[in-house]
Design a protein around this motif. Structure first.
Motif, PDB file in Angstrom:
ATOM      1  N   PHE A   1       8.273  38.249   8.304  1.00 51.93           N
ATOM      2  CA  PHE A   1       7.183  38.926   9.264  1.00 51.93           C
ATOM      3  C   PHE A   1       7.284  38.566  10.445  1.00 51.93           C
ATOM      4  O   PHE A   1       6.985  39.508  11.521  1.00 51.93           O
ATOM      5  CB  PHE A   1       5.693  38.971   8.483  1.00 51.93           C
ATOM      6  CG  PHE A   1       4.697  39.394   9.490  1.00 51.93           C
ATOM      7  CD1 PHE A   1       4.475  40.633   9.504  1.00 51.93           C
ATOM      8  CD2 PHE A   1       4.026  38.590  10.203  1.00 51.93           C
ATOM      9  CE1 PHE A   1       3.470  41.269  10.348  1.00 51.93           C
ATOM     10  CE2 PHE A   1       2.784  38.963  10.980  1.00 51.93           C
ATOM     11  CZ  PHE A   1       2.791  40.437  11.085  1.00 51.93           C
TER      12      PHE A   1
ATOM     13  N   ASP B   1       9.894  39.714  12.981  1.00 52.68           N
ATOM     14  CA  ASP B   1       9.236  40.848  13.666  1.00 52.68           C
ATOM     15  C   ASP B   1      10.347  41.705  14.163  1.00 52.68           C
ATOM     16  O   ASP B   1      10.284  42.039  15.548  1.00 52.68           O
ATOM     17  CB  ASP B   1       8.554  40.358  14.875  1.00 52.68           C
ATOM     18  CG  ASP B   1       7.682  41.484  15.749  1.00 52.68           C
ATOM     19  OD1 ASP B   1       7.392  42.391  15.077  1.00 52.68           O
ATOM     20  OD2 ASP B   1       7.757  41.328  17.009  1.00 52.68           O
TER      21      ASP B   1
ATOM     22  N   ASP C   1      14.475  44.905   4.956  1.00 51.15           N
ATOM     23  CA  ASP C   1      13.183  45.280   4.794  1.00 51.15           C
ATOM     24  C   ASP C   1      13.407  46.240   3.471  1.00 51.15           C
ATOM     25  O   ASP C   1      12.468  46.478   2.650  1.00 51.15           O
ATOM     26  CB  ASP C   1      12.588  45.927   5.827  1.00 51.15           C
ATOM     27  CG  ASP C   1      12.420  45.269   6.976  1.00 51.15           C
ATOM     28  OD1 ASP C   1      12.489  44.167   6.922  1.00 51.15           O
ATOM     29  OD2 ASP C   1      12.105  45.677   8.171  1.00 51.15           O
TER      30      ASP C   1
ATOM     31  N   THR D   1       0.838  47.585   1.074  1.00 46.91           N
ATOM     32  CA  THR D   1       1.573  46.810   2.107  1.00 46.91           C
ATOM     33  C   THR D   1       1.413  47.518   3.679  1.00 46.91           C
ATOM     34  O   THR D   1       1.310  46.844   4.580  1.00 46.91           O
ATOM     35  CB  THR D   1       3.010  46.458   1.965  1.00 46.91           C
ATOM     36  OG1 THR D   1       3.099  46.504   0.473  1.00 46.91           O
ATOM     37  CG2 THR D   1       3.623  45.510   2.555  1.00 46.91           C
TER      38      THR D   1
ATOM     39  N   SER E   1      -1.992  46.677   4.993  1.00 51.09           N
ATOM     40  CA  SER E   1      -1.988  45.309   5.877  1.00 51.09           C
ATOM     41  C   SER E   1      -1.153  45.419   6.851  1.00 51.09           C
ATOM     42  O   SER E   1      -1.587  44.701   8.032  1.00 51.09           O
ATOM     43  CB  SER E   1      -1.587  44.466   4.720  1.00 51.09           C
ATOM     44  OG  SER E   1      -0.972  43.254   5.316  1.00 51.09           O
ATOM     45  N   ASP E   2      -0.118  45.848   6.974  1.00 48.51           N
ATOM     46  CA  ASP E   2       0.502  46.163   8.342  1.00 48.51           C
ATOM     47  C   ASP E   2      -0.154  46.706   9.260  1.00 48.51           C
ATOM     48  O   ASP E   2       0.009  46.368  10.690  1.00 48.51           O
ATOM     49  CB  ASP E   2       2.181  46.922   7.862  1.00 48.51           C
ATOM     50  CG  ASP E   2       3.022  46.108   7.108  1.00 48.51           C
ATOM     51  OD1 ASP E   2       2.689  44.633   6.935  1.00 48.51           O
ATOM     52  OD2 ASP E   2       3.889  46.480   6.876  1.00 48.51           O
TER      53      ASP E   2
ATOM     54  N   LYS F   1      -2.237  44.509  11.005  1.00 50.28           N
ATOM     55  CA  LYS F   1      -1.466  43.384  12.020  1.00 50.28           C
ATOM     56  C   LYS F   1      -1.017  44.134  13.288  1.00 50.28           C
ATOM     57  O   LYS F   1      -1.104  43.508  14.192  1.00 50.28           O
ATOM     58  CB  LYS F   1      -0.348  42.857  11.191  1.00 50.28           C
ATOM     59  CG  LYS F   1      -0.605  41.998  10.207  1.00 50.28           C
ATOM     60  CD  LYS F   1       0.515  41.609   9.010  1.00 50.28           C
ATOM     61  CE  LYS F   1       0.081  40.610   8.230  1.00 50.28           C
ATOM     62  NZ  LYS F   1       0.576  40.700   6.804  1.00 50.28           N
TER      63      LYS F   1
ATOM     64  N   TYR G   1       6.055  51.438  15.596  1.00 50.40           N
ATOM     65  CA  TYR G   1       4.775  51.577  14.646  1.00 50.40           C
ATOM     66  C   TYR G   1       4.925  53.078  14.104  1.00 50.40           C
ATOM     67  O   TYR G   1       4.694  53.319  13.183  1.00 50.40           O
ATOM     68  CB  TYR G   1       3.604  51.022  14.929  1.00 50.40           C
ATOM     69  CG  TYR G   1       2.727  51.020  14.147  1.00 50.40           C
ATOM     70  CD1 TYR G   1       2.631  50.045  12.914  1.00 50.40           C
ATOM     71  CD2 TYR G   1       1.751  52.148  13.942  1.00 50.40           C
ATOM     72  CE1 TYR G   1       1.850  50.365  11.790  1.00 50.40           C
ATOM     73  CE2 TYR G   1       0.938  52.275  12.669  1.00 50.40           C
ATOM     74  CZ  TYR G   1       1.036  51.289  11.730  1.00 50.40           C
ATOM     75  OH  TYR G   1       0.232  51.516  10.733  1.00 50.40           O
TER      76      TYR G   1
END
Ligand code: FAD
Ligand code: FAD
Lengths: 667, 667
Positions: A94, A97, A103, A290, A293-294, A297, A420
């Protein structure tokens, strides 16, 4: 992360905090254990020169891609050398980055085999995958079909003579298109294709297909593979080799069809196993959890940059030659920034809860209890949609909040946005997902009073009769601080919007037609429902025991900011459903303003609690020490354009202009 | 542009149109004359191989920049060779569609000298600038100051001994930062600096400063220049050399201070001329009018791509093996897309009106009539803010509407977004601008009833007494089609929000404090006012004589879509101010849905009316012929990563993993 710093331009801000930042760090991380791991992994990555990323946005594609391969291999090596646990390894990756084939290998290929493969298949393939002796990707989407998986065109035709499937791409639009890791790296793929036995089409199934030679990496006969080209942004997702793949009658053994839920026998007979297909939902719940949760972040990262820079940046308002106003003190800046800060925390907690939900669902599945699955599925679909949309928009808003400097790659924000945004599209287009939620809501509404009780996050709908009638009791601004008041307003709005839709649908010729006609309204009802879930989970979190001086109080404030900013944003919903009055809406706004003043002195400490390293942030504007300007200045000179003072092309294209002899020069 | 095409996948769509597309093209262009020029220039550019841009997003910075220099020089050459008029040349450059130093030279440097230079100065500098014997930029923003121009730190100190100014950068934050064309190309700049004579600070003034040698392009002694680094996105604005500039006591002759509005005499005396500083507003009105016009172009371009692709893309809903549903038929898709289509037209017409406003303002200035200037200034500030924000968000929405494929650079949308978004920041940060509008609105409200009549776009505020009371008379959905009804709702909302704000401000200790506290609400009031302007200009446009079968009717529909979609989006404003009831809000939404059905068959023709060439669109998804998939496929293979089948780095970073000997390999 409290790096050793020479100057700290934000020290004044930090000293203003009214809560225990270290305790908040634990809350954010989830536990002391999780905090320690994250902290250690972040430092490990940050201190390793191989993982530098400050030049990433300047590299051309091939060079960029090569550095990604290097990082991925180096990470794998370090993870082994350091004997990291699975949890540590995940954190390590993670903090590296950088999107890469790994992944998909770990996140999709391995889970697909685990979830859809028979025990035998798992035994054969997983050990190789775990050791990365093979590298796999997830090849579902085609040029012509993404959302509609049932429309995929790739065929897998059983040939009983040779006991093989023939994998084939019959049309251009059947080309596999998008799978990450496919373009240049994967040796294998789980390929989704239309199963055909004896001339009969049995729909979409998964197949393990080897794509490249394990000796020299060249594509196997009949296999055409390439990268699908540059994607949004510098650096960003261009480190990933999203690929195109075509098959020309490629043969694989029968036992490479993933056979947990359906099988093809030696004779070519298609058998649907008694394992319910819903089992596959479990994996979806996992993957989407997941993603939520990302989202927290990514959003927290953008907010961290924007909050710190807003505290450093001063503009206007100097009095008597004193310093100018920090832009974070402008109410408009707070009004755009603090709800995003609150959202980051809200998403963090709802993500935590989703993790619990996944465990719960898994345990129920093992006990053959499928009752909560549809609700869990709808809920995760909705939360995936809501959190990713808000995060994508929020990152761009943070970039704008940084003024002109936010437009520089050295701010870190452009790349964060570009990398993103596809989260709004992959793992289910956000609108398509909201329509699924809406469908579930309509079903739930139609069953109200039927004796079948709504479960989980729709349980509040039992109260529909009261919620359709209730009146919000707010009389002064501070009444809006009561969790029960907030919850009731959100529940009333959500139920009323859903019931309105259901009533309007029932006026249509038939329900399908009605659903289709009203789908834009239905999406809004789904959003209302999902916002309620997030608000209620935030409230639940704050009601738990929370340690540390002032921590609970701060979270309470953010929880209210989150809820009240949503009320302000969706005021039309709340008022037009009669859930609140215009006057109450104005009071909510008034309360929100005064909450902003409470957030203000704590804002920098609230983003410090994310414990992000400067390496992870990758932003000249978001530096821990606030020493923004020298860093921006220093970064500028690294641009390749500054290699020479007089640019390439001067003699051919500038000088002739200035000298007015472009007529003779060959421009 | 009706290119000669072999296939036309959109022919069916085109045949559905209920209006005369060629007539609509003229309306969009503004006149037959304007259409002819645009059409001719677009073709000229599209057919010239120097202007190809299909590989732009793949080039690394230096190569990219060199191609930009080449294009700029080539354009200049072609413009001369073809003896293009100024109007034609502008269009030509527009279709070249690549930000470059020339934009600042023509758009900022020349106008600054024209607007702020004395006649003598104009005579000296403009001829050289017109011939591009010198190339100039506009150097205002510094590392430490953008929005607050009065806070700039660069100094220009008059030295009476030598009759010179000494230009100096006293701090790091005083470094000029952002000026386009500065980094690598400009030989000159208009530099804004703090004028100091005899120890006294006279505030910010403009100075013409030579930066580079006209012989070898090297920076002059005392001048440090560089590029500030990579910006958002591939290609995009990275074709521009936004620069950093520092002065170390650089001397320029006294007559290089721009002296139209203030002068420094030989003795060092500072004189404010009697030319009112408001004159400078005229230039701002001009520049912002251009930005509004550009907004309609950028948004229409994104919408054109998304509409065409949505008509080509099919997903779900196949019945009996027939084709699937075109995604443009989904109501959610329409609900996101059609208001943007309407906005593109709305911005086009308000831009046209702003052009008229600029002429009007200029004529009044010449007649020494400054009465309308503040209103015109506020109005253009607000329209700049609103149109650029909507366009930036709209481009990204169009990208998402294209699903996964929108994320590829070959869709054209990522670059369009990245190149466009800074328009929300430059020429005035959008929030800062809205606060200016709000300030003007508060002034206008405070003067109501004082005898001083509100003018121009605030004239409706005379009706405040009625508007505070009036009731919307809508009783059934179709009442929402009446322009008077729409106008009244927008006027009532706007006045009521402004008056609310004014009342709340008056409760504060002092007006400044109140303004500051309520600034988030004030921004919303400013938005409401600006939306009213756009709606009213659209209505006025549609009330004019418009030729061509069905053209007026289509524009009427779009005008209503624009207004009603805003009502739906800002329902909270409309209802909470009592401008409409919840029931009327629901009717507006119902009417909106039925308007979408009327737009649907005309959507493709409505974007054809923009008359964009495939070259200009630069999008595999937006092609005129709709032949999307082969083009996407073809583009993919051009990526540098596809130069070899086995990627660079395989031997070092992939093979050792697969062969499990990464322990010995030097990863
Ligand atoms: C960065 C990235 C990585 C990816 N990685 C992988 C991968 O590893 N493996 C893989 O297999 N795939 C991958 N994908 C593909 C991804 O899963 C698809 O892009 C996604 O499922 C969306 O499908 P689509 O692109 O076909 O969108 P479409 O379905 O074509 O969407 C286009 C538009 O139509 C609308 N629409 C579609 N259906 C409906 C409906 N029924 N009702 C209303 N509106 C509708 C959508 O809302 C959208 O606005 C990746 C994509 C991206 C961008
Ligand atoms: C691509 C690009 C090209 C440019 N080209 C040029 C050029 O050619 N020449 C040139 O001189 N400059 C140029 N600029 C600079 C540009 O003009 C500035 O970036 C712009 O004026 C905004 O100022 P800023 O960056 O200082 O933002 P800031 O003012 O620092 O804004 C940061 C944040 O503070 C907020 N804020 C600031 N003041 C207030 C206030 N009073 N009240 C409430 N909120 C406030 C803003 O809303 C924003 O959210 C360019 C910039 C870009 C991005």
């Amino acid at each position: 992360m409290a790096e050793a710093v020479a100057v700290d331009h934000l020290a004044g801000e930090r000293s203003k905090a009214q809560f225990d930042v270290d305790a908040m760090k634990i809350v954010w991380a989830g536990s002391k254990h999780a905090f320690d791991i994250a902290d250690r992994m972040a430092r490990l990555v940050a201190s390793d020169p191989v993982f530098r990323k400050d030049n990433r946005t300047m590299l051309e594609r091939k060079e960029l891609f090569k550095t990604t391969l290097r990082k991925a291999a180096h990470a794998w090596k370090r993870i082994s050398q350091l004997h990291l646990t699975e949890e540590e390894a995940m954190m390590f990756r993670f903090f590296v980055d950088e999107p890469a084939y790994v992944d998909l290998h770990w996140g999709m290929f391995v889970p697909a085999i685990r979830g859809q493969g028979t025990e035998e298949q798992q035994k054969k393939w997983l050990p190789m995958a775990y050791k990365m002796q093979i590298i796999g990707c997830y090849a579902q989407t085609e040029l012509g079909h993404g959302s509609n998986v049932q429309g995929l065109e790739t065929t897998a035709t059983f040939d009983p003579k040779s006991d093989e499937f023939i994998i084939h791409s019959p049309t251009l639009t059947s080309s596999k298109w998008w799978p990450g890791g496919l373009g240049k790296v994967s040796t294998h793929a789980v390929v989704y294709a239309r199963l055909i036995t004896d001339g009969q089409d049995h729909g979409i199934n998964g197949f393990i297909v080897q794509l490249r030679s394990l000796d020299d990496h060249s594509p196997l006969p009949g296999v055409t593979i390439g990268d699908i080209g540059t994607k949004f942004g510098n650096g960003a997702y261009n480190t990933m080799d999203n690929g195109v793949l075509r098959f020309d009658h490629v043969r694989i053994p029968r036992n490479q069809m993933l056979m947990r839920v359906s099988q093809v026998t030696r004779e070519g007979k298609f058998i649907q196993s008694d394992v319910p297909r819903q089992l596959l939902y479990g994996t979806m719940v996992f993957v989407r959890q997941t993603i939520v949760s990302d989202a927290s972040k990514a959003l927290s990262r953008a907010v961290c940059i924007a909050v710190r820079y807003s505290a450093v940046r001063r503009q206007f308002g100097s009095q008597d030659g004193g310093p100018e106003t920090q832009v974070i003190d402008y109410k408009t800046q707070q009004d755009r920034l603090f709800p995003l800060l609150a959202s980051a925390y809200a998403f963090r907690f709802v993500g935590e809860w989703l993790k619990w939900l996944y465990t719960d669902v898994t345990q129920r599945l093992q006990a053959n209890d499928f009752s909560t699955l549809p609700e869990a599925h709808a809920c995760t679909a909705g939360l995936k949609s809501l959190t990713t949309s808000t995060t994508a928009d929020g990152i761009e808003e943070c970039r704008k909040l940084c003024g002109g400097h936010g437009y520089l790659c050295s701010s870190g924000l452009p790349e964060l946005f570009a990398v993103y945004v596809p989260a709004c599209t992959y793992e289910g287009d956000n609108i398509v997902l909201l329509l699924q939620v809406a469908r579930f809501l309509m079903k739930t509404v139609s069953r109200l009073g039927s004796g079948k009780q709504p479960v989980g996050t729709t349980a509040y709908m039992v109260k529909a009769p009261e919620l359709m009638q209730c009146k919000c009791e707010v009389q002064e601004a501070k009444d809006w601080l009561k969790p029960t008041v907030i919850l009731q307003a959100f529940e009333a709005r959500s139920v009323r919007m859903a019931v309105n839709c259901a009533q309007n649908i029932s006026k249509a010729q038939n329900p399908e037609e009605g659903f289709y006609e009203l789908s834009a309204d239905l999406v809004e009802a789904a959003v209302a429902h999902c916002q309620l879930i997030i608000v209620s989970k935030f409230i639940e979190k704050v009601e738990q025991e929370i340690h540390g001086h002032g921590v609970k109080e701060m979270l309470q404030i953010l929880c209210n900011v989150y809820a009240l900013s949503l009320i302000h944003k969706h005021l039309g919903d709340f008022i037009s459903t009669g859930s609140i009055t215009p006057k109450q809406g104005a009071l909510a706004n008034e309360q929100l303003r005064s909450l902003y003043s409470q957030v203000r002195p704590n804002a920098v400490a609230m983003v410090d609690a994310f414990n992000y390293t400067d390496h992870y942030l990758g932003s000249a504007l978001g530096r821990y020490d606030g020493n923004v300007y020298p860093k921006l200045y220093e970064e500028a000179w690294k641009d390749p354009l500054n290699d020479s003072v007089v640019p390439d092309g001067y003699h051919e294209y500038i000088k002739p202009l200035l000298k007015q002899n472009f007529g003779v020069a060959r421009l």
